[in-house]
Design an enzyme around this catalytic site. Sequence first.
Site, PDB file in Angstrom:
ATOM      1  CD  GLN A 201      -9.560   7.389 -43.994  1.00  0.00           C
ATOM      2  OE1 GLN A 201      -8.521   6.932 -44.436  1.00  0.00           O
ATOM      3  NE2 GLN A 201      -9.653   7.882 -42.777  1.00  0.00           N
TER       4      GLN A 201
ATOM      5  CE  LYS B  41      -4.625   6.941 -44.054  1.00  0.00           C
ATOM      6  NZ  LYS B  41      -6.034   6.642 -43.814  1.00  0.00           N
TER       7      LYS B  41
ATOM      8  CG  ASP C  46      -6.590   0.518 -42.033  1.00  0.00           C
ATOM      9  OD1 ASP C  46      -5.810   1.322 -41.497  1.00  0.00           O
ATOM     10  OD2 ASP C  46      -7.498   0.863 -42.818  1.00  0.00           O
TER      11      ASP C  46
HETATM   12  N1  GUN Z   1     -10.416   6.436 -39.960  1.00  0.00           N
HETATM   13  C1  GUN Z   1      -9.786   6.949 -38.874  1.00  0.00           C
HETATM   14  N2  GUN Z   1      -8.615   6.301 -38.652  1.00  0.00           N
HETATM   15  C2  GUN Z   1      -8.519   5.374 -39.617  1.00  0.00           C
HETATM   16  C3  GUN Z   1      -7.529   4.399 -39.918  1.00  0.00           C
HETATM   17  O1  GUN Z   1      -6.499   4.244 -39.234  1.00  0.00           O
HETATM   18  N3  GUN Z   1      -7.784   3.627 -41.006  1.00  0.00           N
HETATM   19  C4  GUN Z   1      -8.906   3.746 -41.740  1.00  0.00           C
HETATM   20  N4  GUN Z   1      -9.088   2.923 -42.770  1.00  0.00           N
HETATM   21  N5  GUN Z   1      -9.847   4.637 -41.483  1.00  0.00           N
HETATM   22  C5  GUN Z   1      -9.642   5.450 -40.422  1.00  0.00           C
END
Ligand code: GUN
Length: 349
Positions: free
Chosen positions: A94, A50, A117
């Site tokens: 996350q 990211k 998200d």
């Molecule tokens: N963990 C697995 N996929 C995601 C996601 O799309 N966003 C976040 N914040 N955590 C994750």
Amino acid sequence: MAATRIDGKALAAKLKENVRAEAAVLPRKPGLAVILVGDDPASRVYVTSKRKDCEECGFYSEEYALPAETTQKQLLELVAELNGRADIDGILVQLPLPKGLDEREVLLAIDPAKDVDCFHPYNVGQLTIGTPVFQPCTPGGVMEMLREYHIDPAGKRCVVLGRSNIVGKPMALLLLHAHGTVVMCHSRTPDLKELAASADILVSAVGRTGLVTADMVKEGAVVIDVAVNRDEAGRLCGDVDYSAVAEKASYITPVPGGVGPVTRSVLMENTLAAALRHGKGALTIRLYREENTIVSSFSNRADCLTAEDAAHVFERFYTADKMRTGQSTGLGLAIVKALAERMGHTTAA
Ligand code: GUN
């Protein structure tokens, strides 16, 4: 006939290039804060990717790598601080969080306007009723893939394997909003194999290597593999038995190089969208139509620009250097005039 392989990497690069070009005309870089608690290696990899995406898109990014012992209070304080920051447009925590931390409370604490998200109940609600503020990243990425390859879910039987809040549920909603007939399957579904084999579009988001075998796929089906698993040799793989299923499907996504990169591009799109809507220093323009007139005002939470309008506006930006100065009044007027000109409307700005 062998299936067409859906190239997630190429699509992600194209989407990110669009985001980069749009972000470049803003008076301030869009800002994304990513919080990682604990030392889950897979999460670490995602967070690093990211950061790279942010660099490619010309975004400002901050990363908070907190120890697994971080308390709920500390985490909530950090979220509150980021909620108040004018240079941060998106906040991503996350998941999963280490044991002992209350995920629900943390997600609720994120300002919905910065919830890139699309996990906050406000945004999930908006998505559910068909007025999404943000796109859920992974399901949004799947929809981008379908669009790119001219696959229209309307009237198709869409079977989603998995019912998680991150993928299965929002995936079903997006397919439903695109007029698919959606069936959701999960661990208690007795006839999962038969249902999967009835799908025109099959999306697997379970996280079990080898789950989707060729006998579970209809001839000519579109097969989207969202899972990221490891096989016995430790190699990345999805839920789908790729080589066997590719002999029957019309389109198929690989793992890696399929849904994953596109998911991250959608996160960048969401962060850009948040920046366009967010507070002072960013572009905060509201455009709406009244009868035959386009009206503009300046405020937060602007949602009224259609994708087509935005494309036209940004096209105009690139040729008008004076609009890059960040003087929001001039910029707003220019946008309204550009739109009005295209649509043959009168302007009241
Ligand atoms: N963990 C697995 N996929 C995601 C996601 O799309 N966003 C976040 N914040 N955590 C994750």
